[in-house]
Enzyme design. Structure first.
Site, PDB file in Angstrom:
ATOM      1  N   LYS A 207      19.283  39.788 -28.864  1.00 44.76           N
ATOM      2  CA  LYS A 207      17.861  39.518 -28.594  1.00 44.76           C
ATOM      3  C   LYS A 207      17.461  38.125 -29.081  1.00 44.76           C
ATOM      4  O   LYS A 207      16.807  37.358 -28.369  1.00 44.76           O
ATOM      5  CB  LYS A 207      17.009  40.601 -29.278  1.00 44.76           C
ATOM      6  CG  LYS A 207      15.518  40.356 -29.227  1.00 44.76           C
ATOM      7  CD  LYS A 207      14.961  40.418 -27.822  1.00 44.76           C
ATOM      8  CE  LYS A 207      13.527  39.908 -27.799  1.00 44.76           C
ATOM      9  NZ  LYS A 207      12.940  39.916 -26.471  1.00 44.76           N
ATOM     10  N   CYS A 263       6.501  35.680 -29.238  1.00 44.94           N
ATOM     11  CA  CYS A 263       7.944  35.862 -29.482  1.00 44.94           C
ATOM     12  C   CYS A 263       8.706  34.574 -29.791  1.00 44.94           C
ATOM     13  O   CYS A 263       9.289  34.457 -30.869  1.00 44.94           O
ATOM     14  CB  CYS A 263       8.580  36.567 -28.292  1.00 44.94           C
ATOM     15  SG  CYS A 263       8.019  38.276 -28.139  1.00 44.94           S
ATOM     16  N   LYS A 324       0.366  32.087 -21.789  1.00 44.23           N
ATOM     17  CA  LYS A 324       0.780  32.042 -20.386  1.00 44.23           C
ATOM     18  C   LYS A 324      -0.213  32.869 -19.582  1.00 44.23           C
ATOM     19  O   LYS A 324      -1.042  33.575 -20.171  1.00 44.23           O
ATOM     20  CB  LYS A 324       2.209  32.553 -20.220  1.00 44.23           C
ATOM     21  CG  LYS A 324       2.388  34.025 -20.541  1.00 44.23           C
ATOM     22  CD  LYS A 324       3.814  34.438 -20.212  1.00 44.23           C
ATOM     23  CE  LYS A 324       4.052  35.889 -20.503  1.00 44.23           C
ATOM     24  NZ  LYS A 324       5.414  36.295 -20.223  1.00 44.23           N
TER      25      LYS A 324
HETATM   26  P1  NAD Z   1       1.766  44.178 -31.404  1.00 46.55           P
HETATM   27  O1  NAD Z   1       1.259  43.472 -32.589  1.00 46.55           O
HETATM   28  O2  NAD Z   1       1.068  44.066 -30.099  1.00 46.55           O
HETATM   29  O3  NAD Z   1       1.874  45.741 -31.724  1.00 46.55           O
HETATM   30  C1  NAD Z   1       2.380  46.270 -32.909  1.00 46.55           C
HETATM   31  C2  NAD Z   1       1.614  47.552 -33.215  1.00 46.55           C
HETATM   32  O4  NAD Z   1       2.263  48.228 -34.300  1.00 46.55           O
HETATM   33  C3  NAD Z   1       0.164  47.323 -33.669  1.00 46.55           C
HETATM   34  O5  NAD Z   1      -0.690  48.051 -32.823  1.00 46.55           O
HETATM   35  C4  NAD Z   1       0.144  47.863 -35.107  1.00 46.55           C
HETATM   36  O6  NAD Z   1      -1.091  48.439 -35.441  1.00 46.55           O
HETATM   37  C5  NAD Z   1       1.255  48.872 -35.067  1.00 46.55           C
HETATM   38  N1  NAD Z   1       1.835  49.250 -36.359  1.00 46.55           N
HETATM   39  C6  NAD Z   1       2.208  48.465 -37.390  1.00 46.55           C
HETATM   40  N2  NAD Z   1       2.736  49.208 -38.392  1.00 46.55           N
HETATM   41  C7  NAD Z   1       2.715  50.499 -37.964  1.00 46.55           C
HETATM   42  C8  NAD Z   1       3.152  51.730 -38.533  1.00 46.55           C
HETATM   43  N3  NAD Z   1       3.727  51.798 -39.731  1.00 46.55           N
HETATM   44  N4  NAD Z   1       2.973  52.859 -37.809  1.00 46.55           N
HETATM   45  C9  NAD Z   1       2.411  52.812 -36.588  1.00 46.55           C
HETATM   46  N5  NAD Z   1       1.994  51.672 -36.000  1.00 46.55           N
HETATM   47  C10 NAD Z   1       2.151  50.522 -36.673  1.00 46.55           C
HETATM   48  O7  NAD Z   1       3.299  43.723 -31.267  1.00 46.55           O
HETATM   49  P2  NAD Z   1       4.178  43.623 -29.922  1.00 46.55           P
HETATM   50  O8  NAD Z   1       3.861  42.367 -29.209  1.00 46.55           O
HETATM   51  O9  NAD Z   1       4.137  44.923 -29.200  1.00 46.55           O
HETATM   52  O10 NAD Z   1       5.623  43.424 -30.574  1.00 46.55           O
HETATM   53  C11 NAD Z   1       6.307  44.482 -31.214  1.00 46.55           C
HETATM   54  C12 NAD Z   1       7.753  44.065 -31.406  1.00 46.55           C
HETATM   55  O11 NAD Z   1       8.384  43.875 -30.135  1.00 46.55           O
HETATM   56  C13 NAD Z   1       7.928  42.734 -32.155  1.00 46.55           C
HETATM   57  O12 NAD Z   1       9.100  42.813 -32.934  1.00 46.55           O
HETATM   58  C14 NAD Z   1       8.133  41.741 -31.034  1.00 46.55           C
HETATM   59  O13 NAD Z   1       8.885  40.625 -31.449  1.00 46.55           O
HETATM   60  C15 NAD Z   1       8.914  42.563 -30.032  1.00 46.55           C
HETATM   61  N6  NAD Z   1       8.789  42.121 -28.653  1.00 46.55           N
HETATM   62  C16 NAD Z   1       7.573  41.739 -28.163  1.00 46.55           C
HETATM   63  C17 NAD Z   1       7.468  41.344 -26.828  1.00 46.55           C
HETATM   64  C18 NAD Z   1       6.143  40.900 -26.254  1.00 46.55           C
HETATM   65  O14 NAD Z   1       6.149  40.341 -25.173  1.00 46.55           O
HETATM   66  N7  NAD Z   1       5.027  41.122 -26.921  1.00 46.55           N
HETATM   67  C19 NAD Z   1       8.600  41.346 -25.998  1.00 46.55           C
HETATM   68  C20 NAD Z   1       9.814  41.767 -26.528  1.00 46.55           C
HETATM   69  C21 NAD Z   1       9.895  42.154 -27.851  1.00 46.55           C
END
Ligand code: NAD
Length: 447
Positions: A207, A263, A324
């Site tokens: 990743k 990211c 974006k």
């Molecule tokens: P985000 O901030 O949108 O969502 C994370 C969520 O997790 C939040 O709603 C938060 O309240 C919740 N949370 C935190 N601790 C928690 C717990 N203990 N129990 C339950 N909920 C909890 O983040 P995201 O953009 O969805 O990214 C999540 C992961 O995925 C990251 O590691 C990111 O790097 C990866 N990722 C993101 C994308 C993207 O495009 N956003 C793409 C691929 C990978």
């Protein structure tokens, strides 16, 4: 199968809804009670095309539900995905794993029967080992396996990416986990999506390597754009010329204001730190991070230069705040740095974005927000396009010209043709393309 998704953000909510659409029973958990209440009320807390219909359909079918009660959800689950945030840790740039570790500790207490715990969050190599250690320490009797399944979806095209992925990567250390995850992804197996099973550490690294490579590709074409500007070449033709080579490919070769988003910035930084810790520094990634950081401020200088060298006391219209188009995500968006630098230079900012203004408001207290691109342009001495929303691709240039105090258009996404902007009476600057009037003397001579 019964799945739990811990974290209902961009990744958790999209993945959870798509898994439900495959026919699984999915409970999305989040600690943010307001987010869960919104979802339960049938509203979507983020902007992602088609997600509202997908969520509504699966919630109505009883396959998708939302809760803050992790304990109850986990007790029933065959698979628990951890999809919480892994932001850059303040101070040193390592990935902040406190949410992942916290989720692991909490889910550990409630495991019942064999459960596969899967990190879907982007986590540094070795995190699966740590999650396994935390669960074993918290609940020594638990029967579980920890797997890695990084997510590659792109915001703005997330559902399509999830359902028709280029590949699925699954890192396992346990044959039982493989069988369970094959079942979870069965619809995609049947579609012949490539599924790559690796060891857990390899999957975690895939990743980061993918994101770092893409960030590097963007940064490469951005530096070529700078050279094009100095050397009188056209970066878009260079990009096409190299992108037609199958070994290079045309994607991620659009010169612009530098990468941003939730990211690439944090993941390149975290990979850089991981590599340094392992005594195997990644110099190309280090250069990518440094070049990209400098670029955003350089874009503000480009605006000042196009506007004649001084914007003190003048208004600059900024079109596009999100990193974006087709998302409301403004995390690490280039617009934020560019706006700050313009404000530092004494300019007042009037901004418009189709989806990003609610999230940007608290971060940009001194910016005034407009109701449209034309409203933003009213009285401005320069107009900057930072995000290439479709709504900005066919603006009425004469109308903009009439609204502005000075007709200066800085197009950081190259969505206008230099000669059409010039014909409309604009001083026009873009990225890596010849300045109108100075272009292609040989071709003109041949005509
Ligand atoms: P985000 O901030 O949108 O969502 C994370 C969520 O997790 C939040 O709603 C938060 O309240 C919740 N949370 C935190 N601790 C928690 C717990 N203990 N129990 C339950 N909920 C909890 O983040 P995201 O953009 O969805 O990214 C999540 C992961 O995925 C990251 O590691 C990111 O790097 C990866 N990722 C993101 C994308 C993207 O495009 N956003 C793409 C691929 C990978």
């Amino acid at each position: 199968m019964r799945l739990v998704m811990i974290g209902s953000g961009y990744v958790g909510l999209v993945s959870g809804a798509c898994f439900a659409d495959f026919g699984h029973e999915v409970v999305c958990v989040d600690t943010d009670a307001a987010k869960v209440a919104t979802l339960r009320a049938g509203r979507i807390p983020i902007h992602e095309p088609m997600l509202d219909q997908l969520v509504a359909r699966n919630a109505a079918a009883g396959r998708l539900s939302f809760t803050t009660d992790l304990a109850e959800a986990v007790r029933e689950a065959d698979v628990v995905f951890i999809g919480v945030g892994t932001p850059a840790r303040r101070g040193d740039g390592h990935a902040d794993l406190s949410f992942v570790h916290g989720a692991a500790r909490e889910l550990a207490r409630n495991l019942a029967g064999f459960t596969v715990v899967v990190t879907k969050s982007t986590v540094p190599v070795g995190t699966g080992d740590e999650v396994e250690r935390i669960i074993r320490e918290t609940n020594p009797g638990a029967d579980f396996a920890v797997a890695s399944n990084p997510e590659f979806l792109r915001e703005g095209a997330a559902i399509e990416d999830f359902k028709r992925p280029d590949r699925i990567v699954i890192g396992i250390e346990d044959a039982r986990a493989r069988a369970v995850l094959e079942e979870v992804y069965r619809p995609l197996f049947l579609n012949r999506s490539p599924i790559l099973f690796t060891r857990r550490r390899t999957s975690e690294l895939i990743k980061y390597a993918a994101n770092a490579f893409l960030a590097m590709k963007i940064t490469f074409i951005n530096e070529i754009a700078d050279l094009c500007e100095q050397a009188g070449a056209d970066v878009q033709e260079v990009a096409r010329g190299i992108g037609l080579d199958n070994r290079i490919g045309p994607k991620f070769l659009h010169a612009g204001p530098g990468y941003g988003g939730s990211c690439f910035p944090k993941d390149t930084l975290a990979l850089m730190k991981t590599a340094q810790d392992h005594g195997a520094p990644l110099r190309l990634v280090e250069a990518t991070v440094a070049v990209n950081d400098a670029r955003k401020r350089a874009m503000a200088r480009k605006v000042v230069q196009a506007a004649g060298g001084d914007l003190r006391g003048k208004t600059v219209a900024v079109l596009g705040l999100t990193f974006k188009p087709n998302t409301d995500d403004i995390r690490e968006a280039p617009a934020l740095t560019i706006i700050q630098a313009l404000q530092d230079g004494g300019a007042a900012i009037r901004a418009y974005d189709p989806q990003g203004m609610a999230a940007a408001g608290p971060l940009l207290p001194e910016v005034s927000f407009a109701s449209s691109a034309y409203d933003a342009a009213e009285g401005a001495s320069a107009l900057v396009i930072v995000t290439e929303w479709d709504a900005f691709r066919a603006l009425d240039l004469p109308r903009l010209h009439a609204a502005m105090a000075r007709a200066v258009l800085v197009d950081l996404r190259n969505i206008y043709k230099p000669d059409e902007a010039e014909r409309a009476g604009f001083v026009y600057a873009s990225v890596g393309r010849p300045v109108p009037g100075e272009a292609e003397p040989l071709l003109e001579a041949a005509e």
